[in-house]
Write an enzyme that holds these catalytic residues in place. Structure first.
Site, PDB file in Angstrom:
ATOM      1  NE  ARG A 180      -3.387  11.875   1.729  1.00 15.54           N
ATOM      2  CZ  ARG A 180      -3.756  10.603   1.746  1.00 15.54           C
ATOM      3  NH1 ARG A 180      -2.931   9.685   1.344  1.00 15.54           N
ATOM      4  NH2 ARG A 180      -4.958  10.274   2.173  1.00 15.54           N
ATOM      5  CG  ASN A 191      -7.382   1.045   1.994  1.00 13.95           C
ATOM      6  OD1 ASN A 191      -6.689   0.815   2.987  1.00 13.95           O
ATOM      7  ND2 ASN A 191      -7.061   1.930   1.095  1.00 13.95           N
ATOM      8  CG  ASP A 192      -3.972  -1.455   2.773  1.00  9.35           C
ATOM      9  OD1 ASP A 192      -4.187  -1.205   1.586  1.00  9.35           O
ATOM     10  OD2 ASP A 192      -3.508  -0.641   3.582  1.00  9.35           O
ATOM     11  CD  GLU A 224     -12.736  15.249   7.650  1.00  8.18           C
ATOM     12  OE1 GLU A 224     -12.878  14.878   8.832  1.00  8.18           O
ATOM     13  OE2 GLU A 224     -13.668  15.339   6.839  1.00  8.18           O
ATOM     14  CG  ASP A 274      -1.688   1.156   1.449  1.00  8.68           C
ATOM     15  OD1 ASP A 274      -2.224   1.612   0.433  1.00  8.68           O
ATOM     16  OD2 ASP A 274      -1.827   1.629   2.585  1.00  8.68           O
ATOM     17  CE  LYS A 275       0.345   7.240  -2.650  1.00 10.44           C
ATOM     18  NZ  LYS A 275       0.441   8.288  -1.647  1.00 10.44           N
ATOM     19  CB  THR A 286      -1.779   3.532  -3.883  1.00 11.45           C
ATOM     20  OG1 THR A 286      -2.337   4.612  -3.175  1.00 11.45           O
ATOM     21  CG2 THR A 286      -1.420   3.975  -5.276  1.00 11.45           C
TER      22      THR A 286
END
EC number: 7.6.2.1
Lengths: 344, 1135
Positions: B583, B782-783, B486, B388-389, B663
């Protein structure tokens, strides 16, 4: 999930060599010098030992006489089990060309007799033989009880099939009447067998001790009458019996029968000359395609013949030397080589 | 796809109804939890069941049962039972200790107390007595006993705060708010008179969803969402007390649903071993059959004349009987202690990983954690690494760096962030001093720049549109945010004078340049990975209704209205940001009319009371109002690379590990990160696959494959970059294969904008079609899919919660620890486990094949040559220690060398040290040894005259010779295998030999005092007094091992590997000699560079280890070693 985090904190590792896998260790590296010197040393040692062993094996005097064919009549007679009560004797003259120096031992040797069969070995009662429980014949099938249900002592197939030939060695001094070579029938068993493993049941006399038991079917005499000459050599403590009860590893085996009593003419050992074996032939071997022989032998420091070990040592020594020479040749040609890594 | 399936299954669970104040009608599971595997009564049957469901143990149980048949066993009745019992007891003790800890922890939890309303009064009861429907009162700091719906609380607006770090690892506080309908229910009387029911979905494992409806008698139904739900395992914070109705208890709570055991992964080595065991089992049957046939032949030959032993008539019955005898005789060919040895070995290996100080992250005091020990050796075989990144390669500590507002770019362009000064600072310091700092923005704001209004709106949006909770700590405000982005944004705008100060469930207060503005929050349209955006609908202080939205550029751009300005400028700025590796988020707003909003609100209310698929209908509903946006600009957040990531990636690449970055982030950002972490070199050609249809994808893949031509399938210096959209088509079964071929031909692969499911799919694709070991590493929820899918899953215990860690096999704190985990622990463990397995098989074959040789001389009668108990103790005592030290302490070379020469990893990676070939070679070696070990003592004793005094011997005398030689040979063989001798190795090897001799001595004196082993009586005095025994004691093991030694030496000399060279270097260094020179990291590209080399080392022969991919000069590849004569003095051996 909660728990694991708590656990993790209570078991904080500390920085020991063991936990960090940094224990001092010797790295076994087969370096050329190490291997070569090790090989050379092994080679020298083996060759030396090999020569010593071969020489000592050569010094042994041994004579073996197979008498199954020589006593063919008797062999034939014994093929039929119903002739068990017919006596058959056989005399085998031979000439001893060299004196057998020192202690001389007489063995009988059987060919093709499988004392190492699983159920044969099983068929004995150690608790009976140690004299504690004469009636314990549980493992002795198929020779545990006679037809009428009396327990057999000693029970089992091993005891039943005891070697029962009698071999007497006589020496013809000056071609006159042969004299019987004095032989000892004691001291042929392992010490632990005679004093620990085999014990007669305690009683006033032996015959009463064995009361309530019967002899094995193949035996001519009950166990307490095996040796007519020496009353102490009877019952389970009979030396020939004890020797037989140590079951051999191979189908061809020797068993110690007698040892020379070094008195009179025989102080030095067995002098060269004419001898003969007088054999009472009882033990059938032709039925299982086997053979019998009698062996006379002297011993050296390592016991009997160590020719095989001598050869093994010599060959191993030679091979290691050969290997080390060829490795040294390879090593010398590559000696100056250095290693260079190029990484991309 | 087990992970996905289980999600779907639990989604369709049944609806449950809970009746208020009617305890008899609510019958659900108890609130007792038990994480233990066993109870007092279930232990024995369950444990035995688990053990005997393992093939090997079942086999030994079967043998034990066979042995109970009278006379069938040549080895006694209990000789397999006892070692089996010992082994079962050892692993049983381990289970009990582990389970006892669990029981204690459960008991602690179950007996915690809480206050519950029973019979109109508050009562203190234990957690385990809490039932569904109970009204629970909890006070500040308490952990909640079950999942419940919040009724009321002490705070204004009936809110409360909970810490959920136990559940998801997120450290921020979460705000929960009760329904207004129940807000006033506070006294016992009110609560007891409460009547009605709650309908909600059945138990499931999703923390962030809950759909239910409250039906109070006489009132209209009210929807209940995740905002009203307090979960078991969370802790009440900053709230005096709360009241809640229990909805899920015990195992049905979300906390417990998430602790469901993961599917067991088995390592490659284990699978190979199992196959070999099976083959060995068939071999055992074959041997037994051969022996049976041998027995028949022998009986044919001799059977008639065996007068000394009446044999039974040979029939088919006794054939079967004999078969059983031989199976029992040879059964030890399968090592009984292998499983338990491996269990212990792997357990200790896992502890070594846990203890490793080099993998200890001082930052938050986290050690590496091996959550399973099954896969230790798999770590040494990894070929494909899927990373993953965010949070894995990067720190996941966000700093607001740059922004673009109304087409003007702001942000610091000062010093370079990669300067060593910054690297030496701790992350928190970096985040402070690298923050957004551009005076121009404030100048523009204050001086009435034409874009001033946009700037105000932009900053206001960042203050309002989020889910951050401020926590006052004296004067400071601490922002609790579930998303680090955030928090970074809110912190960033705070510096610019727009301070977000208070949040209530319905309002947000912002101190904008000293002026307090209160926005009424009408709705929050949550973020989800599907939507890629979040919005808030607010009533501004001026009374207008406005929708603020921030999200990914793609989703925002497609929702912009036609008259939105600055589209082009912002887009180019976005690209620029992405190139910097930042990002980005686009921010936009839309003004709503009262009418439109009311209409939408009705729609929204309808959607929010749906029970099945509520999320989906809500998302649809959100979509209706999120449109006609006006673009304000975009933010850029920096996520710094973790320490030592580029070095680690370089090392891993050298270790022949292919790295694929998967990613969810943007393509530009991903490429940028790939550059900065040296995954992609500047000169590396790139293949970009970006297509939006099946045909286009197919064509692009085919085209690229064609361009590669013959180089396809080989590793090329190429980078493949693709995105989720393209992958949707590329993973279609039709072009899957060619896409994979293309990807495998590239050195680096970058997949961007992937959904969690796609990540798992890619891992699955490689796993299924390449047959290489895969490792997935990630830190976020998510991984989880790919972590579970890969052969080895590694979780980074970072900022994004515990979900990845909880689903992983190994958890580490930093990506760079992967280097040590793989190259050192992985390689070592692989060598150790394989050596241990091979050795266990070796020693068993050596001893027990001797039974077969002996059968040839005993007429295949089934007699054993050793004493019963010696045989059964062989595995559990006399040779139990060497495999343990091999498995625990063996080191092929030092840690340092493994890290300096990553090429060493290729040895374990290729698995050449353990495969079918090696296994059977080892078995063959064992066969030869066993033959020598039987044949030589046989020839020695054949003469029968080996003792002083002329005594003759018996079969067990031979057996004891052989047994002693076997123990010595096998122990020395372990010594020969041990490349690193520490004190434990010495203890194990010499200790085992001594233990046998001592045992032998004692055992020979037991009979008849203790009625055991009559045949052993007196053996020791005769054996040890026999000169032949000692002569053989030296020569027999030497003859066996000298073969191995010669073989090894030949291989060392002729076929030298890098490992040998490095080991030699190490040992000469240890002896204080001058080590051979090793040039590191020098580049020699052409033959012309050799003279340089030669200058370095005059008058020396050089051996060059050149990676095959260099290929700048031509050496015929057909011959691996070529002699190159460069000039008269030198010979180059090129391999």
């Amino acid at each position: 999930m909660k728990r694991t985090s708590e656990d993790g904190q209570s078991k904080l590792p500390d920085n020991t060599a063991l936990k960090q896998q940094q224990l001092p260790a010797y790295r076994l590296q087969l370096s050329a010098t190490g291997v070569l010197s090790c090989f050379f040393a092994t080679g020298v040692f083996c060759l030396g030992m090999g020569i010593i062993l071969i020489l000592s094996a050569k010094s042994i005097k041994e004579i073996e006489i197979k008498y199954t064919k020589i006593c063919g009549n008797c062999a034939k007679l014994r093929e039929d089990a119903t002739n068990f009560d017919k006596e058959c004797t056989c005399s085998i003259p031979f000439y001893l060309s060299e004196t057998m120096q020192g202690n001389v031992y007489m063995y009988y040797k059987l060919y093709g007799f499988y004392q190492n069969l699983y159920r044969y070995i099983l068929s004995r009662s150690n608790s009976q033989l140690v004299g504690t429980d004469l009636k314990d014949v549980g493992n002795c099938a198929p020779f545990s009880k006679s037809h009428d249900g009396t327990p057999i002592a000693p029970c089992g197939a091993i005891a039943n099939s005891i070697f029962n030939d009698t071999i007497i060695l006589s020496y013809k001094l000056n071609s006159s009447i042969p004299i019987k070579v004095p032989m000892l029938r004691s001291g042929i068993t392992w010490w632990t067998d005679k004093y620990v493993k085999f014990q007669n049941p305690s009683s006033i006399n032996l015959s009463s001790a064995f009361a309530g038991t019967t002899k094995p079917p193949c035996w001519a005499k009950p166990v307490y009458e095996l040796d007519g000459e020496d009353p102490g050599n009877n019952g389970f403590l009979n030396d020939d019996f004890i020797v037989w009860m140590r079951t051999a590893a191979f189908p061809t085996f020797k068993k110690l029968y007698r040892r020379l009593n070094r008195i009179q003419y025989f102080i030095e050992g067995l002098p060269a000359g004419n001898y003969s074996f007088n054999i009472t032939y009882n033990f059938p071997v032709t039925r299982f395609k086997g053979e019998k022989s009698v062996v006379l032998s002297t011993l050296t420091w390592s016991g009997g013949s160590s020719l095989f070990l001598g050869l093994v040592y010599t060959v191993t020594g030679a091979v290691t030397w050969l290997a080390s020479f060829s490795m040294m040749a390879v090593h010398l040609t590559l000696k100056d080589r250095k290693v260079l890594f190029i990484q991309q | 796809m087990g992970w996905q399936q289980s999600l779907q299954e639990s989604d369709v669970s049944k609806v449950r109804t809970i009746y208020l104040n009617e305890p008899l009608r609510n019958s659900f599971c108890k609130n007792v939890i038990s994480t233990a595997k066993y109870s007092m009564w279930s232990f024995l049957p369950r444990y035995l069941y688990l053990q005997f469901s393992k093939g090997a143990n079942a086999f030994f149980l079967f043998i034990t049962i066979l042995q109970q048949i009278p006379d069938v066993s040549p080895m006694g009745k209990y000789t397999t039972l006892s070692p089996l019992m010992i082994i079962l007891i050892i692993s049983g003790i381990k289970e009990i200790v582990e389970d006892y800890k669990r029981h204690m922890a459960d008991e602690l939890v179950n007996t915690k107390t809480t206050i519950v309303l029973r019979e109109n009064a508050w009562k203190t009861i234990m957690w385990k007595e809490v039932n569904v429907g109970d009204i629970v009162k909890a006070s500040n700091g308490q952990f909640l006993p079950a999942d419940m719906v919040l009724i009321s609380s002490s705070e204004p607006q009936v809110t409360c705060y909970v810490a959920t770090s136990n559940l998801d690892g997120e450290t921020n506080l979460k705000i929960r708010q009760a329904l207004l309908a129940t807000a006033e229910m506070q006294t016992e009387k009110q609560l007891s008179s409460l009547s009605g029911k709650i309908e909600c979905e059945g138990p499931n494992r999703h923390f962030n969803t809950f759909t239910g409806t409250l039906y109070l008698n006489g009132e209209s139904p009210v929807p209940i969402g995740p905002d009203q739900v307090l979960l078991r395992g969370t802790q009440l914070k900053n709230t005096q007390w709360i009241l809640g109705i229990v909805v899920y208890t015990g195992f049905e709570t979300k906390f417990m649903q998430n602790s469901i055991k993961l599917p067991l992964k088995r390592s490659n080595v284990e699978k190979v071993t199992n196959v070999q065991i099976l083959v060995l089992f068939w071999l055992l049957l074959a041997m037994s059959l051969v022996s049976c046939v041998g027995a028949i032949v022998w009986h044919e030959w001799y059977g008639e004349g065996i007068w000394y032993f009446r044999t039974k008539d040979y029939s088919s019955l006794s054939f079967g009987f004999d078969l059983l005898v031989f199976i029992i005789l040879y059964h030890n060919l399968i090592p009984i202690s292998l499983l338990v040895t491996l269990e212990i070995v792997k357990y200790v290996q896992a502890m070594f990983i846990n203890w490793d100080e080099d993998m200890h992250y001082k930052g938050n005091n986290v050690y590496a954690m091996a959550r399973t020990s099954n896969l230790n050796e798999e770590l040494g075989q990894v070929k494909y690494l899927f990373s993953d990144k965010t949070g894995t390669l990067t720190c996941n500590i966000m700093t607001f760096k740059k922004c673009t507002i109304a087409g003007i770019i702001y942000g610091n362009f000062g010093y370079s962030e990669s300067s060593p000064f910054f690297l030496s600072l701790s992350p928190s310091v970096i985040s402070e001093c690298c923050e957004f700092n551009d005076p121009e923005l404030l100048q523009n704001f204050e001086n009435g720049h034409p874009t001033k209004n946009y700037i105000t709106e932009f900053l206001t949006l960042l203050c309002v549109c989020h889910t951050v909770v401020p926590e006052r700590d004296g004067k400071n405000i601490i922002y609790q945010a579930s998303s680090p982005d955030e928090a970074a944004l809110v912190k960033g705008v705070k510096k610019l004078g727009f301070v977000f100060t208070t949040r209530t469930p319905t309002t947000v207060t912002v101190e904008a340049m000293g002026e307090n503005l209160t926005f009424e929050i009408l709705n929050i349209l949550e973020f989800s990975s599907n939507r890629k955006r979040m919005s808030v609908i607010v009533r501004t202080p001026t009374g207008n209704i406005r929708l603020y939205c921030k999200g990914a550029d793609t989703v925002i751009y497609e929702r912009l209205s036609e008259n939105s300005r600055f589209k082009k400028e912002t887009l180019s700025h976005l690209e620029y940001f992405a190139k910097e590796g930042l990002r980005t988020l686009c921010v936009a707003y839309a003004d709503l009319t009262e009418k439109d909003y009311q209409q939408w609100l009705r729609e929204y209310k309808k959607a929010s009371t749906v029970i099945q698929d509520r999320m989906q209908s809500l998302e649809e509903c959100y979509n209706h109002i999120e449109k006609k946006f006006l673009l304000l600009g975009a933010t850029a957040i920096e996520d710094r690379l973790q320490a030592r990531v580029p070095e680690t990636i370089t090392t891993l690449l050298k270790a022949n590990i292919r790295i694929w970055v998967l990613t969810g982030d943007k393509q530009e950002t991903a490429i940028n990160i790939a550059y900065s972490c040296k995954l992609i070199a500047a000169h590396m050609p790139r293949i970009q696959l970006n297509a939006n249809s099946f045909e286009a994808t197919k064509q692009a893949v085919a085209q690229n494959c064609e361009a590669l031509g013959t180089r396809i399938g080989k590793e090329n210096d190429l980078a493949l970059i693709t995105d989720g959209e393209t992958l949707k088509y590329a993973l279609h079964s039709e072009i899957k294969r060619s896409f994979l071929n293309l990807a495998l031909s590239c050195r680096a692969v970058l997949c961007c904008r992937l959904s969690p499911l796609q990540k798992a799919e890619i891992v699955d694709l490689v796993k299924k079609h390449v047959g290489a070991i895969t490792l997935a590493i990630g830190d976020g929820a998510n991984d989880v899919g790919m972590i579970q899918m890969a052969h080895v899953g590694v979780g980074i215990s970072g900022n994004e919660g515990m979900l990845a860690t909880n689903n992983s096999d190994y958890a580490i704190a930093q990506f760079s620890y992967l280097e040590k985990l793989l190259l050192v622990h992985g390689a070592w463990n692989h060598f150790r486990v394989t050596k241990c397995i091979l050795y266990c098989f070796y020693k068993n074959v050596v001893l027990y094949i001797i039974e077969l040789w002996f059968s040839f001389v005993n007429g295949f009668s089934g007699q054993i040559i050793f004493e019963h108990w010696c045989i059964s103790l062989y595995n559990v005592i006399f040779t139990s220690l060497p495999p343990l030290t091999l498995g625990i302490f063996e080191q092929c070379c030092s840690q340092k060398s493994l890290l300096i020469y990553p090429q060493l990893y290729r040895i374990s990676q290729a698995g050449n040290t353990f495969n079918t070939k090696v296994f059977w070679f080892q078995c063959l070696n064992a066969l030869v040894h066993s033959f020598i070990l039987f044949w030589m003592p046989m020839k020695m004793l054949e003469n029968d005259m080996v003792l002083q005094g002329g005594y003759t011997t018996d079969f067990l005398f031979l057996g004891n010779f052989i047994y002693t030689y076997v123990v010595v040979t096998v122990c020395l063989k372990a010594g020969l295998e041990t490349q690193s001798w520490n004190k434990f190795s010495h203890l194990a090897i010499w200790g085992s030999i001594i233990i046998w001799l001592v045992f032998f001595a004692i055992y020979s004196f037991l009979w008849p005092t203790i009625p055991i082993a009559p045949e052993m009586a007196g053996q020791v005095n005769m054996v040890l007094a026999c000169p032949h025994f000692w002569l053989g004691f030296f020569i027999v093991p030497i003859v066996c091992l000298i073969l191995n030694l010669i073989w090894k030496s030949i291989r060392n000399t002729c076929n030298r590997t890098l490992l040998e060279d490095i080991r030699e270097m190490e040992s000469s260094r240890a002896q204080g000699l001058h080590p051979p020179t090793i040039f590191k990291r020098r580049y020699f590209h052409t033959v012309h560079d050799f003279p340089k080399l030669i200058k370095c080392m005059p008058n020396r022969h050089l051996e060059l280890h050149i990676p095959s991919s260099t290929g700048s000069y031509s050496v015929t590849p057909a011959s691996p070693k070529v002699l190159l004569s460069v000039d008269g003095n030198f010979i180059l051996l090129v391999s």
